[in-house]
Design an enzyme around this catalytic site. Structure first.
Site, PDB file in Angstrom:
ATOM      1  N   HIS A 196       0.789  -1.238   0.000  1.00  0.00           N
ATOM      2  CA  HIS A 196       0.000   0.000   0.000  1.00  0.00           C
ATOM      3  C   HIS A 196       0.815   1.279   0.000  1.00  0.00           C
ATOM      4  O   HIS A 196       0.263   2.368  -0.075  1.00  0.00           O
ATOM      5  CB  HIS A 196      -0.962   0.028   1.195  1.00  0.00           C
ATOM      6  CG  HIS A 196      -0.279   0.297   2.502  1.00  0.00           C
ATOM      7  ND1 HIS A 196       0.471  -0.650   3.145  1.00  0.00           N
ATOM      8  CD2 HIS A 196      -0.213   1.419   3.266  1.00  0.00           C
ATOM      9  CE1 HIS A 196       0.953  -0.141   4.269  1.00  0.00           C
ATOM     10  NE2 HIS A 196       0.561   1.111   4.364  1.00  0.00           N
TER      11      HIS A 196
HETATM   12  N1  UDP Z   1      -4.230  -5.451   8.390  1.00  0.00           N
HETATM   13  C1  UDP Z   1      -5.518  -5.948   8.481  1.00  0.00           C
HETATM   14  N2  UDP Z   1      -6.152  -6.329   7.323  1.00  0.00           N
HETATM   15  C2  UDP Z   1      -5.560  -6.267   6.096  1.00  0.00           C
HETATM   16  C3  UDP Z   1      -4.230  -5.768   6.017  1.00  0.00           C
HETATM   17  C4  UDP Z   1      -3.599  -5.357   7.188  1.00  0.00           C
HETATM   18  O1  UDP Z   1      -6.087  -6.030   9.569  1.00  0.00           O
HETATM   19  O2  UDP Z   1      -6.191  -6.632   5.094  1.00  0.00           O
HETATM   20  C5  UDP Z   1      -3.564  -5.028   9.629  1.00  0.00           C
HETATM   21  C6  UDP Z   1      -2.257  -5.704   9.894  1.00  0.00           C
HETATM   22  O3  UDP Z   1      -2.458  -6.943  10.545  1.00  0.00           O
HETATM   23  C7  UDP Z   1      -1.534  -4.681  10.760  1.00  0.00           C
HETATM   24  C8  UDP Z   1      -2.043  -3.367  10.220  1.00  0.00           C
HETATM   25  O4  UDP Z   1      -3.235  -3.653   9.507  1.00  0.00           O
HETATM   26  O5  UDP Z   1      -1.917  -4.809  12.108  1.00  0.00           O
HETATM   27  C9  UDP Z   1      -1.033  -2.735   9.318  1.00  0.00           C
HETATM   28  O6  UDP Z   1      -1.591  -1.651   8.699  1.00  0.00           O
HETATM   29  P1  UDP Z   1      -1.086  -1.060   7.310  1.00  0.00           P
HETATM   30  O7  UDP Z   1      -0.318  -2.107   6.581  1.00  0.00           O
HETATM   31  O8  UDP Z   1      -2.272  -0.468   6.644  1.00  0.00           O
HETATM   32  O9  UDP Z   1      -0.168   0.156   7.752  1.00  0.00           O
HETATM   33  P2  UDP Z   1       1.332   0.306   8.269  1.00  0.00           P
HETATM   34  O10 UDP Z   1       1.557  -0.708   9.345  1.00  0.00           O
HETATM   35  O11 UDP Z   1       2.232   0.130   7.086  1.00  0.00           O
HETATM   36  O12 UDP Z   1       1.393   1.705   8.792  1.00  0.00           O
END
Ligand code: UDP
Length: 364
Positions: free
Chosen positions: A207
């Site tokens: 993403h």
């Molecule tokens: N996550 C979720 N469903 C999904 C994809 C990710 O619940 O389809 C959760 C994942 O387990 C983690 C969090 O979202 O806890 C991560 O968020 P994201 O990847 O959007 O953002 P980042 O961590 O890169 O800031």
């Protein structure tokens, strides 16, 4: 009683805030009002986390999303300021590195309300990343810098931050993972729905703007996934931004059936998919750590990572998605790899430590 206003708006913030909010609710000396900016608003990017993780509905929903970064952050700034003027909190709590984090911290500091930043001190040292800009600025204006790792605390010291502001607490995402891990069941969840056996597939999430907004990088990722899927199926919950980009570059049509493109899943389904994956390929910060929590090797499709301790310990490796054949061989190589036993993220009590420190400082 002292009042905290929590500003959140994006998926990982709902997950992180769940444990901290529960810790606040246990104390008589603190109350919490939640402001949801609306940055993520689909039910599978927002509501599902409130219901699954046992969170109260936010008191404010600002419904601000879309547009360029400046305009989104600016609109949030104005609306959050109105909420803070109405609520008059003793502190404002922000999480991570999104536009909601920056808008919340900036609105608060301009009203002379002290800011607490959870997940402070992370650095990619790449100021082209919107997240890096947000982190650096929010850390600079926060009163409490709650750091998840020793390296995060060191990054802040290197920038001249006083030790008095740095509060090492561990990673709240570790708290969340420990709390919910037992709730998931391989027999009766997303694996069953997808017809997959444990440890037989790669789980992918993409993403970051640096991948979704660059046709060549996103194209290399899809081509590498196609190649790997010939031997190992891929499960890919698609972030809305990534779906839109794949549509734009016409890569959604004709994808192999062994790439399971699914809608974003809730936290519990995500944990099930993570725990039982043979490998996780991701550009997400949170997912890199969850791979490690569940003992699954990870390959990070970026040029750099904030969570370098996992690369050093051998649980994670970096694979910039520049070239599909290189990327597919890196994914194949990473399958089956294990890292060293390390414990960089604390003891699963980060939320409790954050709240204890806020309660104590706000009483004095
Ligand atoms: N996550 C979720 N469903 C999904 C994809 C990710 O619940 O389809 C959760 C994942 O387990 C983690 C969090 O979202 O806890 C991560 O968020 P994201 O990847 O959007 O953002 P980042 O961590 O890169 O800031």
């Amino acid at each position: 009683m002292k009042k905290i206003v929590t500003i959140l708006g994006a998926r990982p913030q709902f997950i992180k805030a769940s444990v901290v909010s529960q810790a606040i609710a246990k104390l008589d000396s603190l109350s919490e009002v939640m402001v949801h900016t609306g940055q993520h608003f689909d039910s599978n990017m927002s509501d599902v986390f409130f219901s699954e993780l046992g969170m109260r509905k936010p008191s404010y929903f600002l419904n601000i999303h879309g547009g360029n970064h400046g305009s989104m952050t600016g609109r949030m700034l104005g609306e959050i300021e109105c909420a803070l003027l109405a609520e008059k909190p003793d502190a404002v709590l922000v999480y991570g590195d999104t536009n909601s984090t920056l808008a919340g911290a900036l609105a608060a500091v301009k009203l002379h309300i002290p800011v607490a930043h959870v997940e402070a001190g992370l650095r990619s040292f790449n100021m082209r990343m919107p997240e890096e800009i947000n982190r650096v600025l929010v850390d600079r204006i926060s009163r409490w810098l709650f750091t998840p790792t020793a390296l995060a605390a060191q990054n802040l010291r290197n920038e001249g931050v006083m030790d008095a502001q740095i509060v090492p607490v561990g990673d709240v995402m570790f708290d969340v993972a420990l709390r919910h891990e037992e709730q998931v069941d391989a027999e009766d969840g997303p694996l069953k729905r997808l017809g997959l056996e444990p440890k037989s597939y790669v789980l992918a999430t993409i993403h970051r703007a640096e991948n979704t907004d660059h046709t060549e990088r996103l194209g290399a990722i899809v081509d590498a996934f196609e190649s790997v899927a010939a031997e190992t199926p891929i499960v890919w919950p698609l972030h809305p931004r990534t779906r839109a980009s794949l549509e734009r570059i016409r890569k959604l049509e004709g994808l192999s059936k062994r790439i399971h493109l699914i809608e974003p899943v809730g936290y519990l389904d995500m944990v099930a998919l993570e725990k039982h994956a043979a490998l996780i390929a991701t550009d997400s910060g949170g997912v890199q750590k969850e791979a490690f929590f569940f003992g699954v090797p990870c390959i990070t499709l970026r040029d750099e990572t904030e969570w370098v301790e996992l690369v050093e310990a051998g649980w994670n490796c970096l694979a910039p998605p520049e070239d599909a054949p290189k990327l597919s061989s890196a994914i194949r190589l990473a399958l089956g790899r294990k890292g060293q036993a390390v414990h960089p993220y604390g003891h699963g009590d980060a939320a409790q430590r954050i709240v204890a420190r806020l309660a104590s400082d706000l009483q004095t």
